[in-house]
Design a protein around this motif. Structure first.
Motif, PDB file in Angstrom:
ATOM      1  N   LEU A 107       0.769  -1.209   0.130  1.00  0.00           N
ATOM      2  CA  LEU A 107       0.067   0.014  -0.023  1.00  0.00           C
ATOM      3  C   LEU A 107       0.932   1.590  -0.089  1.00  0.00           C
ATOM      4  O   LEU A 107       0.340   2.472  -0.350  1.00  0.00           O
ATOM      5  N   ARG A 108       2.058   1.119   0.316  1.00  0.00           N
ATOM      6  CA  ARG A 108       3.152   2.388   0.438  1.00  0.00           C
ATOM      7  C   ARG A 108       3.528   2.327  -1.228  1.00  0.00           C
ATOM      8  O   ARG A 108       4.366   3.494  -1.509  1.00  0.00           O
ATOM      9  N   LEU A 109       3.516   1.519  -2.351  1.00  0.00           N
ATOM     10  CA  LEU A 109       4.068   1.415  -3.544  1.00  0.00           C
ATOM     11  C   LEU A 109       3.307   2.651  -4.251  1.00  0.00           C
ATOM     12  O   LEU A 109       2.164   2.973  -3.986  1.00  0.00           O
ATOM     13  N   PRO A 110       3.990   3.115  -5.026  1.00  0.00           N
ATOM     14  CA  PRO A 110       3.191   4.027  -5.991  1.00  0.00           C
ATOM     15  C   PRO A 110       1.988   3.291  -6.590  1.00  0.00           C
ATOM     16  O   PRO A 110       1.839   2.371  -6.721  1.00  0.00           O
ATOM     17  N   HIS A 115       3.331   6.789 -11.803  1.00  0.00           N
ATOM     18  CA  HIS A 115       3.434   7.490 -10.548  1.00  0.00           C
ATOM     19  C   HIS A 115       4.788   6.986 -10.138  1.00  0.00           C
ATOM     20  O   HIS A 115       5.671   7.666  -9.488  1.00  0.00           O
ATOM     21  N   ALA A 116       5.327   5.605 -10.247  1.00  0.00           N
ATOM     22  CA  ALA A 116       6.313   4.965 -10.109  1.00  0.00           C
ATOM     23  C   ALA A 116       7.561   5.513 -10.801  1.00  0.00           C
ATOM     24  O   ALA A 116       8.545   5.929 -10.166  1.00  0.00           O
ATOM     25  N   ARG A 117       7.501   5.842 -12.098  1.00  0.00           N
ATOM     26  CA  ARG A 117       8.449   6.616 -12.938  1.00  0.00           C
ATOM     27  C   ARG A 117       8.873   7.716 -12.344  1.00  0.00           C
ATOM     28  O   ARG A 117       9.899   8.290 -11.956  1.00  0.00           O
ATOM     29  N   GLU A 118       7.715   8.597 -12.001  1.00  0.00           N
ATOM     30  CA  GLU A 118       8.089  10.041 -11.152  1.00  0.00           C
ATOM     31  C   GLU A 118       8.887   9.848  -9.961  1.00  0.00           C
ATOM     32  O   GLU A 118       9.603  10.619  -9.846  1.00  0.00           O
ATOM     33  N   GLN A 119       8.611   8.786  -9.037  1.00  0.00           N
ATOM     34  CA  GLN A 119       9.280   8.625  -7.947  1.00  0.00           C
ATOM     35  C   GLN A 119      10.439   7.802  -8.203  1.00  0.00           C
ATOM     36  O   GLN A 119      11.352   7.684  -7.114  1.00  0.00           O
ATOM     37  N   GLY A 120      10.988   7.492  -9.368  1.00  0.00           N
ATOM     38  CA  GLY A 120      12.122   6.717  -9.691  1.00  0.00           C
ATOM     39  C   GLY A 120      12.132   5.144  -9.090  1.00  0.00           C
ATOM     40  O   GLY A 120      13.172   4.823  -8.722  1.00  0.00           O
ATOM     41  N   LYS A 121      10.942   4.582  -8.991  1.00  0.00           N
ATOM     42  CA  LYS A 121      10.651   3.462  -8.337  1.00  0.00           C
ATOM     43  C   LYS A 121      10.438   2.228  -9.445  1.00  0.00           C
ATOM     44  O   LYS A 121      10.089   2.772 -10.718  1.00  0.00           O
ATOM     45  N   VAL A 122      10.579   1.108  -9.337  1.00  0.00           N
ATOM     46  CA  VAL A 122      10.515   0.024 -10.210  1.00  0.00           C
ATOM     47  C   VAL A 122       9.011  -0.849 -10.104  1.00  0.00           C
ATOM     48  O   VAL A 122       8.342  -1.145 -11.067  1.00  0.00           O
TER      49      VAL A 122
END
Length: 157
Positions: A107-110, A115-122
């Protein structure tokens, strides 16, 4: 001989201002007009493409070629932004319904891949089931982590 077109000099259509008549005619006999865009470029436009009617079915020309392309890109970006906001709102709603049934770390994931790309997450978690019925996070350029065997599905607890 075709009829004389009405004088459009000085009329404004979007970013274009009619500055002079052209010698050209369309196949159907409509006159062409030289127009100056607000950016300073000039463009020759057929008279039947100049209109201020927003409900018109036929295409209209409202800017030079460069500005037209920029307006088109802005329109696509605005549409994509609206759709992304809808996707995020839907993901938030679906995730709220899953609170307590899935790990809090999910639930803490983008919310979405963008949204994940904006935060630099995979990884991201929408709260939806994959095609095989798993409820698990997704990779940006991949699929469901449960399908690839990296994480168990929330249903397999």
């Amino acid at each position: 001989m075709p009829s004389k077109p009405r004088n459009r000099i000085g009329e404004i259509y979007g970013k274009l201002t009619v500055i002079r008549a052209s010698d050209r005619r369309t196949k159907s006999g409509n006159a062409y007009w030289w127009c100056r865009c607000s950016c300073g470029r000039e463009r020759e436009v057929a008279g039947d493409k100049l209109s201020t009617n927003l409900n018109r079915r036929k295409p209209v020309v409202t800017a030079c070629l460069v500005c037209s392309k920029e307006l088109q890109i802005e329109g696509v970006c605005a549409k994509n932004d609206r759709e992304e906001r809808k996707r995020r709102a839907e993901a938030e709603r679906q995730r709220m319904a899953l609170k307590g049934r899935v790990p809090d770390s999910w639930l803490r994931l983008p919310l979405t891949d963008a949204h994940a790309r904006e935060q630099g997450k995979v990884l991201f978690f929408r709260g939806t089931h994959c095609l095989r019925g798993h409820l698990a996070p997704y990779r940006i350029n991949g699929g469901c982590l449960a399908c690839s065997g990296q994480k168990p599905s929330a249903h397999e607890h």
